[in-house]
Design a protein around this motif. Structure first.
Motif, short mmCIF file in Angstrom:
data_model
loop_
_atom_site.label_atom_id
_atom_site.label_comp_id
_atom_site.label_asym_id
_atom_site.label_seq_id
_atom_site.Cartn_x
_atom_site.Cartn_y
_atom_site.Cartn_z
N PHE A 196 9.67 17.93 27.69
CA PHE A 196 10.10 18.19 26.32
C PHE A 196 11.03 19.40 26.29
N THR A 197 12.02 19.35 25.41
CA THR A 197 13.12 20.32 25.46
C THR A 197 13.38 21.05 24.15
N THR A 198 12.77 20.63 23.04
CA THR A 198 13.05 21.29 21.77
C THR A 198 12.55 22.73 21.79
N THR A 199 13.20 23.57 21.01
CA THR A 199 12.96 25.01 21.05
C THR A 199 11.87 25.42 20.07
N PHE A 200 10.90 26.20 20.56
CA PHE A 200 9.85 26.76 19.72
C PHE A 200 10.26 28.16 19.29
N LYS A 201 10.28 28.42 17.98
CA LYS A 201 10.70 29.71 17.45
C LYS A 201 9.49 30.64 17.37
N LYS A 202 9.07 31.14 18.53
CA LYS A 202 7.83 31.92 18.56
C LYS A 202 7.98 33.27 17.85
N GLU A 203 9.21 33.80 17.79
CA GLU A 203 9.39 35.06 17.06
C GLU A 203 9.11 34.87 15.58
#
Length: 208
Positions: free
Chosen positions: A16-23
């Protein structure tokens, strides 16, 4: 092939490649938060959170082969097998992550049932983080949506070459689907798909 069987069959080859906005997520969930990752797959997002200092993490998925992969790759994370009902008590979690899951739960009634389960296990004022895919307007995507619209009855649902069925959503549909949660953040993004294509997407942070 049903969806669970599909994800079991590709568990060891899909990355999986989608970005997690952890900030952005960390603005609303501190490091001591009890966090559930629904449809966690092999635990990629949990692993990001773990290395960011979050330790109270648990992932639930319907595909046992995804869980088995996660246990091999990230043995320090906790995974549980789930079905239509999440195996947790009411008001258990401070935050729930639903990361790239709605696209593979293509039926609206099943999507709403899943969100009701998430509301049930969230504590009062708990946080939900959702990211997923939106409808694209480029010619290749439009042709794909149109090709499968008659089969599935909904524009935006399509079948992959390997048999998987996915759904891209209109923005209005998503915001209506998530309207029971107080909207804290919503932003449209571009994501890379598991097939290597670029797709419209979004992330949403809401409060129960």
């Amino acid at each position: 092939m049903n969806q669970k069987n599909y994800w079991n069959s590709v568990a060891n080859e899909k990355n999986f490649t989608t970005t997690f906005k952890k900030e952005e997520f960390s603005e609303f969930a501190d490091k001591d938060a009890e966090i559930l990752d629904v449809g966690c797959g092999y635990g990629r997002t949990m692993n990001e959170l773990y290395h960011a200092g979050y330790k109270n993490l648990i992932g639930a998925d319907t595909a046992i082969e995804m869980i088995n992969r996660g246990k091999r790759e990230f043995p320090y994370l906790k995974f549980v097998k789930s079905d239509d009902k999440l195996p947790f008590d009411n008001d258990t979690f401070d935050a729930v992550i639903l990361f790239g899951v709605l696209c593979s739960v293509v039926n609206e009634d099943m999507q709403r049932s899943l969100l009701n389960e998430i509301k049930r296990v969230l504590k009062p004022d708990g946080i939900i983080y959702v990211n997923d895919f939106l409808i694209n307007t480029s010619i290749p995507y439009k042709l794909r949506y149109k090709k499968f619209e008659k089969e599935f009855g909904t524009y935006g649902i399509f079948r992959l070459d390997d048999g998987g069925v996915l759904r891209h959503h209109t923005e209005d549909y998503i915001l209506n689907l998530l309207s029971d949660f107080q909207r804290l953040k919503y932003k449209k993004l571009k994501f890379k798909t598991v097939s290597g294509n670029i797709s419209n997407g979004f992330y949403f942070i809401g409060r129960k």
